[in-house]
Design a protein around this motif. Structure first.
Motif, PDB file in Angstrom:
ATOM      1  N   ILE A 194      -1.633   2.117   2.516  1.00  0.00           N
ATOM      2  CA  ILE A 194      -1.766   1.271   2.450  1.00  0.00           C
ATOM      3  C   ILE A 194      -1.864   1.305   0.764  1.00  0.00           C
ATOM      4  CG2 ILE A 194      -2.532  -0.881   2.169  1.00  0.00           C
ATOM      5  CD1 ILE A 194      -0.529  -1.380   4.187  1.00  0.00           C
ATOM      6  N   ARG A 195      -3.173   2.626   0.357  1.00  0.00           N
ATOM      7  CA  ARG A 195      -3.132   2.920  -0.563  1.00  0.00           C
ATOM      8  C   ARG A 195      -1.721   3.280  -0.725  1.00  0.00           C
ATOM      9  NH1 ARG A 195      -9.156   2.934  -1.928  1.00  0.00           N
ATOM     10  NH2 ARG A 195     -10.054   1.401   0.313  1.00  0.00           N
ATOM     11  N   ARG A 196      -0.984   4.736  -0.340  1.00  0.00           N
ATOM     12  CA  ARG A 196      -0.585   5.462  -1.175  1.00  0.00           C
ATOM     13  C   ARG A 196       0.717   4.696  -1.844  1.00  0.00           C
ATOM     14  NH1 ARG A 196       0.094   8.826   1.923  1.00  0.00           N
ATOM     15  NH2 ARG A 196       2.203   7.739   3.418  1.00  0.00           N
ATOM     16  N   VAL A 197       0.810   3.166  -0.844  1.00  0.00           N
ATOM     17  CA  VAL A 197       2.103   2.725  -1.469  1.00  0.00           C
ATOM     18  C   VAL A 197       1.666   1.224  -2.558  1.00  0.00           C
ATOM     19  CG1 VAL A 197       3.249   0.384  -1.080  1.00  0.00           C
ATOM     20  CG2 VAL A 197       3.040   1.988   0.997  1.00  0.00           C
ATOM     21  N   ILE A 198       0.236   1.003  -3.073  1.00  0.00           N
ATOM     22  CA  ILE A 198      -0.194   0.543  -4.012  1.00  0.00           C
ATOM     23  C   ILE A 198       0.193   1.084  -4.714  1.00  0.00           C
ATOM     24  CG2 ILE A 198      -2.453  -0.835  -4.430  1.00  0.00           C
ATOM     25  CD1 ILE A 198      -3.178  -1.165  -1.610  1.00  0.00           C
ATOM     26  N   GLU A 199      -0.571   2.594  -4.987  1.00  0.00           N
ATOM     27  CA  GLU A 199      -0.680   2.951  -5.897  1.00  0.00           C
ATOM     28  C   GLU A 199       0.827   3.572  -7.009  1.00  0.00           C
ATOM     29  OE1 GLU A 199      -2.823   6.421  -3.937  1.00  0.00           O
ATOM     30  OE2 GLU A 199      -5.181   5.020  -4.940  1.00  0.00           O
ATOM     31  N   GLN A 200       1.205   3.845  -5.824  1.00  0.00           N
ATOM     32  CA  GLN A 200       2.692   4.252  -6.120  1.00  0.00           C
ATOM     33  C   GLN A 200       3.122   3.005  -6.777  1.00  0.00           C
ATOM     34  OE1 GLN A 200       5.301   5.889  -3.604  1.00  0.00           O
ATOM     35  NE2 GLN A 200       7.187   5.348  -4.409  1.00  0.00           N
ATOM     36  N   ALA A 201       3.224   1.883  -6.124  1.00  0.00           N
ATOM     37  CA  ALA A 201       4.074   0.467  -7.209  1.00  0.00           C
ATOM     38  C   ALA A 201       3.222   0.375  -8.512  1.00  0.00           C
ATOM     39  CB  ALA A 201       3.740  -0.577  -6.257  1.00  0.00           C
ATOM     40  N   ARG A 227       4.530   0.843 -13.557  1.00  0.00           N
ATOM     41  CA  ARG A 227       4.394  -0.453 -14.472  1.00  0.00           C
ATOM     42  C   ARG A 227       3.025   0.378 -15.577  1.00  0.00           C
ATOM     43  NH1 ARG A 227       8.387  -2.103 -12.615  1.00  0.00           N
ATOM     44  NH2 ARG A 227       8.944  -3.933 -11.605  1.00  0.00           N
ATOM     45  N   ALA A 228       3.973   0.272 -16.308  1.00  0.00           N
ATOM     46  CA  ALA A 228       3.317   0.425 -17.900  1.00  0.00           C
ATOM     47  C   ALA A 228       2.057   0.204 -18.088  1.00  0.00           C
ATOM     48  CB  ALA A 228       4.533   0.990 -18.947  1.00  0.00           C
ATOM     49  N   GLY A 229       1.010   0.659 -18.857  1.00  0.00           N
ATOM     50  CA  GLY A 229      -0.084  -0.091 -18.665  1.00  0.00           C
ATOM     51  C   GLY A 229      -1.070  -1.261 -17.933  1.00  0.00           C
ATOM     52  N   ILE A 230      -0.710  -0.644 -16.854  1.00  0.00           N
ATOM     53  CA  ILE A 230      -1.155  -1.744 -15.528  1.00  0.00           C
ATOM     54  C   ILE A 230      -2.414   0.228 -14.597  1.00  0.00           C
ATOM     55  CG2 ILE A 230      -0.933  -2.296 -12.881  1.00  0.00           C
ATOM     56  CD1 ILE A 230      -0.130  -4.210 -14.938  1.00  0.00           C
ATOM     57  N   SER A 231      -3.363  -1.019 -14.310  1.00  0.00           N
ATOM     58  CA  SER A 231      -4.253  -0.333 -13.168  1.00  0.00           C
ATOM     59  C   SER A 231      -5.092  -0.767 -12.284  1.00  0.00           C
ATOM     60  CB  SER A 231      -5.714   0.641 -14.348  1.00  0.00           C
ATOM     61  OG  SER A 231      -6.121  -0.303 -14.706  1.00  0.00           O
ATOM     62  N   ILE A 232      -5.364  -0.374 -11.201  1.00  0.00           N
ATOM     63  CA  ILE A 232      -6.627  -0.842  -9.705  1.00  0.00           C
ATOM     64  C   ILE A 232      -7.827  -0.276  -9.565  1.00  0.00           C
ATOM     65  CG2 ILE A 232      -3.575  -1.578  -9.419  1.00  0.00           C
ATOM     66  CD1 ILE A 232      -4.002   1.178  -7.655  1.00  0.00           C
TER      67      ILE A 232
END
Length: 411
Positions: A295-302, A306-311
């Motif tokens: 789940i973490r990998r899917v979120i981080e990859q997506a 997207r430029a400028g997006i952090s999570i």
């Protein structure tokens, strides 16, 4: 010692109006979680039990632990009923939880009115699981009135942290060595005995962008669009999950749900931050560590697309699946035997896609099953929906099944 089981049944029938009033008194004290101010209900329950001659041990969880957990107050209850010298027989615990989700909208009946209409009681927690405060209590009362065992013990565990995961409910009692039963029956429904259930991973994901005026959106980074891209990637996983099937009857495949989203400041502002919470149900065959890593990998990859997006990703809950322990066979056999006699139909042993506190006992090596007062399905009970209800005949029958089962297990 064997008895004529109809003596137990008759006692329960004779005291059934009292059992209904007891349940009504429990339902009429709200235990909405959140906010989770549940100690007042525990105090009320303890007083009601005292009227039956039952002294409930009160085990308050320290306020700092409760507040850090996101709740307001928790007092867990244990009622111990020994029937012989210590160590002379098995100790059987009966666990039900008093905390409930808020009622929400759309009720045709007062969610805390405990109104009885056409043989059903309406109200939040009638079916899940204050109904089993009643079934378990009156099963024990019937047993002691008609065929008091000469050995062993029964414990009533009435706890107040199931909706948030159970760690400060049964988990807290077990962690602090306050109980160590040999067998467990936990709150459930009347037409099946549950021997396995799903695990659950809950996570909070915060998506950061950059706020800007909606008239010049190019000067910002839209966190909502970033969140949508991540959500689409997560929901795509559900198609993959359908190809992963469980071998446990009653459980199908894993699935993911996003249950809450919030963000933005105004309609004319490009949102700079969006938060969502997800719930990932895990079948018993899955490895929770691998599930979370994926789940973490899917979120981080997506997010990286997207430029400028952090999570930021925060785990809220990791509840392991309940897998059957070999020692649960006496529980299953006794419940199925008496359910057939009382209900007039065979009660299957199955798994459920829910997750419950039972896993906390099973993780400690305590065999447990889920059985109690309720209809054939969660959908029928309206649990976690408007107009939750409990058919009173299901309450009556479940109480008889549990009383008979306790007699056999302590004989």
């Amino acid at each position: 010692m064997t008895i004529d089981y109809t003596l137990l049944d008759t006692w329960i029938d004779q005291h059934f109006d009292e059992e209904v009033r007891f349940l009504q008194a429990l339902v009429r004290v709200p235990t909405d979680t959140p906010p989770g101010n549940n100690a007042p209900h525990a105090e009320h329950t303890a007083q009601l039990l005292k009227d039956f001659g039952y002294e409930a041990e009160k085990h308050p969880v320290p306020a700092d632990e409760v507040h850090a957990y996101g709740m307001e107050s928790i007092t867990n209850l244990i009622v111990r009923r020994p029937y012989g010298p210590p160590g002379s027989g098995r100790t059987i615990a009966l666990n039900a939880h008093g905390d409930v989700v808020p009622p929400g909208e759309g009720w045709a009946h007062d969610p805390y009115g405990a109104e009885v209409v056409d043989g059903a009681m309406y109200g939040r927690a009638t079916a899940v699981s204050k109904g089993d405060f009643a079934s378990f209590t009156f099963a024990v009362r019937a047993l002691e009135a008609v065929a008091r065992p000469g050995k062993g013990a029964v414990e009533l565990h009435f706890t107040y942290d199931e909706e948030f995961g159970g760690e400060l409910g049964p988990g807290w009692l077990l962690k602090h060595g306050l109980t160590r039963p040999d067998l467990l029956i936990a709150a459930g429904f009347s037409y099946e005995v549950v021997t396995a259930h799903n695990g659950c991973l809950q996570m909070e994901v915060t998506v950061h962008g950059k706020m800007a005026h909606a008239a010049v959106p190019h000067t910002g980074v839209d966190a909502l669009q970033g969140a949508v891209h991540i959500l689409n990637a997560l929901y795509a996983q559900n198609l993959l999950y359908q190809q992963v099937t469980s071998q446990v009857t009653g459980i199908k495949h894993p699935y993911l749900n996003v249950g809450r989203i919030e963000g933005g400041t105004n309609t004319n502002v490009v949102p700079g931050k969006v938060m969502f919470k997800l719930d990932r149900r895990m079948i018993p065959e899955e490895n929770p560590v691998e599930v979370e890593a994926t789940i973490r990998r899917v979120i981080e990859q997506a997010a990286g697309e997207r430029a400028g997006i952090s999570i930021d990703i925060k785990r809220l809950l990791l509840a392991h699946a309940m897998t059957p322990l070999a020692g649960n066979r006496p529980l299953v056999d006794a419940i199925q035997k008496h359910a057939l006699a009382v209900m007039g139909e065979a009660v299957p042993a199955v798994g459920t896609p829910l997750y419950t506190d039972v896993r906390l006992y099973v993780e400690q090596g305590i065999p447990g099953v889920i059985y109690g007062a309720g209809p054939r399905t969660v959908l029928d009970s309206h649990a976690k929906r408007a107009d939750e209800r409990l058919e009173l005949e299901d309450l009556r029958r479940a109480t008889k099944v549990i009383a008979r089962t306790l007699h056999d297990l302590l004989a």
